[in-house]
Design a protein around this motif. Structure first.
Motif, PDB file in Angstrom:
ATOM      1  N   ARG A 148      -5.694  -5.872  -0.348  1.00 26.25           N
ATOM      2  CA  ARG A 148      -5.676  -4.997   0.828  1.00 26.25           C
ATOM      3  C   ARG A 148      -4.379  -4.206   0.890  1.00 26.25           C
ATOM      4  N   SER A 149      -4.479  -2.975   1.406  1.00 27.38           N
ATOM      5  CA  SER A 149      -3.268  -2.164   1.567  1.00 27.38           C
ATOM      6  C   SER A 149      -2.465  -2.697   2.752  1.00 27.38           C
ATOM      7  N   SER A 150      -1.219  -2.261   2.865  1.00 24.26           N
ATOM      8  CA  SER A 150      -0.374  -2.870   3.894  1.00 24.26           C
ATOM      9  C   SER A 150      -0.847  -2.529   5.305  1.00 24.26           C
ATOM     10  N   HIS A 151      -1.395  -1.324   5.518  1.00 26.07           N
ATOM     11  CA  HIS A 151      -1.836  -1.049   6.896  1.00 26.07           C
ATOM     12  C   HIS A 151      -3.064  -1.885   7.257  1.00 26.07           C
ATOM     13  N   GLN A 152      -3.885  -2.214   6.242  1.00 23.91           N
ATOM     14  CA  GLN A 152      -5.021  -3.099   6.524  1.00 23.91           C
ATOM     15  C   GLN A 152      -4.538  -4.513   6.855  1.00 23.91           C
TER      16      GLN A 152
END
Lengths: 230, 290
Positions: A68-72
């Motif tokens: 997952r990306s950091s904003h997710q």
């Protein structure tokens, strides 16, 4: 709540983390203790999705978030307090608080934040970076509380603060735990760490060398201090 | 004295173009970390857009002022999605080459169709003639350009300082990585911001059509000055680039009045001085340099 399986990370050619495995249970305060350059900050960045070249697996409440990306990750409930506190110079104190989106209904309202941190209310219109170091640290933690994050990842929140302020930050973390928020904390101050946390992971040369309960740390404080060289 | 005042006014009108172009360049640099060398080409396309829609389907200046920037915004967003985005994680040099190459291609395409001679574009009827500004009279169109550019700059500033989108743009400009760690989907805003910056360049191009020579070279000549303006204002500082735009326009005009020989180089002398004394630019923050 959070489990880390065999995480390794590199910076270019240098191996910074080797096969790190640890876990944090719901409602705990757990610290990562170790000297500078041991890989603690890199580990936190891996958990937050900010360090690209890593292998291994990270799970949050049983969900694999490794890809997952950091904003997710933030939206799944990870709240991040970076080592430099991460206060924006181009945002006012209030905007610093309002920037991250609310991710859960447990989120503190602005009134709650200002009640708990009156100094932030007084300075809400000021530029974020005009606050003192301790105030910036409070702002950085309060910013996470306002999102309703389930878990707080804090990178050495006591660094450079006076003993009085360190005590205050300790009180803040205790009340954070009372609100049901789990905490993973980087700390060099073993005394402070053992006054606050339930468990400790000792990190040296990019590896977890020991995982200890708080009572063990208190018993072996001198030996550990010497071993860590801090 | 009147002649000097008039010269200052002329400088402010030039500054209007600097400000609009520097504003777009600065927003794009802030959000993407990309120095957009194609910015001058988009300005040129704006002017040619106004000429083309007038010649082919009779779209007036006023409508072109809306339509052309919108079309360029779409073009900008497509280019960001298909090309620029693929290179942002690499060394900045790659996007330098990409946008520089884009500028050359766009210029040559325009030259292929229109040649090198300048295209005529007349002023809108409403803005023919002159205003009497008390001490001197001045062409209505130029006064309009100055007022319009100030309105646009103030509007952009209000959006950036008072809206949630503005807050996200400011935060992402300052600390993109941290902003995404705080749960903001920074990537989602990159494409519209790029499109917006390109639209501003297009808007400046439409404004230039009735008063500047409309040819394929017009952007290339201007863009070098715009880079100096952005550096003087402070890279990534939106307020700085607008203020520096008007300031440089004015100073260049005054310099031109007293020492005509210096007029071309004055802006670069200023840039060198600013870099010596305040490396982050007049309105830049030191920490934002890292």
């Amino acid at each position: 709540m959070l489990s880390v399986h065999g995480v390794s990370a590199r910076y270019g050619e240098a191996q910074v983390l080797t096969d790190v495995t640890l876990d944090v249970q719901q409602g705990e305060i757990v610290t990562l203790v170790g000297r500078n350059g041991a890989g603690k900050t890199t580990l936190l960045r891996c958990l937050m999705g900010l360090h690209r070249s890593m292998s291994g697996r990270v799970e949050l409440d049983g969900v694999d978030i490794t890809r997952r990306s950091s904003h997710q990750r933030a939206r799944l409930g990870l709240g991040y307090v970076p080592d430099d506190r991460g206060i924006y110079a181009s945002l006012s104190v209030e905007e610093n608080l309002l920037l991250p989106p609310v991710v859960d209904e447990r989120a503190w309202s602005m009134d709650q934040v200002y009640e708990a941190f009156p100094v932030l209310a007084d300075r809400r219109r000021q530029t974020g970076t005009h606050l003192s170091g301790g105030e910036q640290q409070m702002l950085s933690i309060a910013r996470v509380l306002r999102t309703g994050a389930r878990m707080l990842l804090a990178d050495e929140p006591t660094e450079g603060l006076s003993p009085l302020l360190v005590q205050q930050i300790g009180d803040i973390f205790r009340s954070v735990r009372e609100h049901g928020i789990t905490v993973l904390l980087i700390e060099q101050n073993l005394h402070f760490a053992s006054s606050l946390a339930d468990r400790h992971h000792l990190i040296a040369r990019g590896q977890v060398v020991e995982s200890l309960d708080n009572s063990e740390v208190k018993e072996r404080e001198h030996e550990l201090l010497e071993y860590l060289g801090i | 004295m009147d002649a000097l005042l008039q010269q200052i006014f002329t400088g402010l009108v030039s500054g209007s173009f600097y400000a609009l172009l520097a504003l777009g360049l600065s927003v794009i640099f802030g959000m993407l970390g990309v120095v957009n060398f194609a910015h001058g080409a988009f300005y040129m396309l704006g002017a040619f857009g106004a000429v083309t829609v007038l010649d082919t389907i009779g779209v007036s200046f006023w409508l072109a002022l809306v339509v052309v920037p919108l079309v360029l915004a779409v073009l900008g967003m497509v280019l960001e999605r298909t090309l620029v985005r693929r290179l942002t994680s690499l060394d900045p040099l790659y996007n330098f080459l990409l946008t520089f190459g884009l500028a050359l291609i766009l210029q040559d395409l325009v030259r292929l169709k229109y040649g090198v001679s300048s295209q005529p574009y007349s002023r809108p009827d409403l803005l023919q003639g002159s205003f009497n500004l008390g001490l001197f009279t001045y062409p209505r169109y130029q006064v309009f350009v100055l007022v319009f550019s100030i309105v646009v700059s103030v509007a952009v500033w209000l959006v950036l300082s008072h809206t949630r989108i503005g807050m996200i743009v400011r935060a992402s400009t300052e600390r993109p990585e941290l902003t995404s760690a705080l749960g903001v989907n920074v990537g989602r805003w990159v494409t519209p911001v790029f499109g917006f910056g390109v639209a501003l360049a297009g808007l400046a191009g439409v404004l230039a059509a009735p008063m500047r020579a409309v040819n394929s070279e017009m952007g290339g000549d201007l863009i070098i000055v715009i880079f100096a303006v952005v550096v003087i204002g402070g890279l990534g500082s939106v307020f700085g680039s607008v203020a520096a735009g008007y300031l440089i326009g004015m100073l260049t005009a005054v310099g031109n009045f007293y020492v005509p020989a210096l007029s071309q180089s004055l802006v670069f002398i200023l840039m060198a001085l600013v870099l010596l004394l305040r490396p982050a630019g007049l309105f830049g923050r030191e920490e934002s340099m890292s």
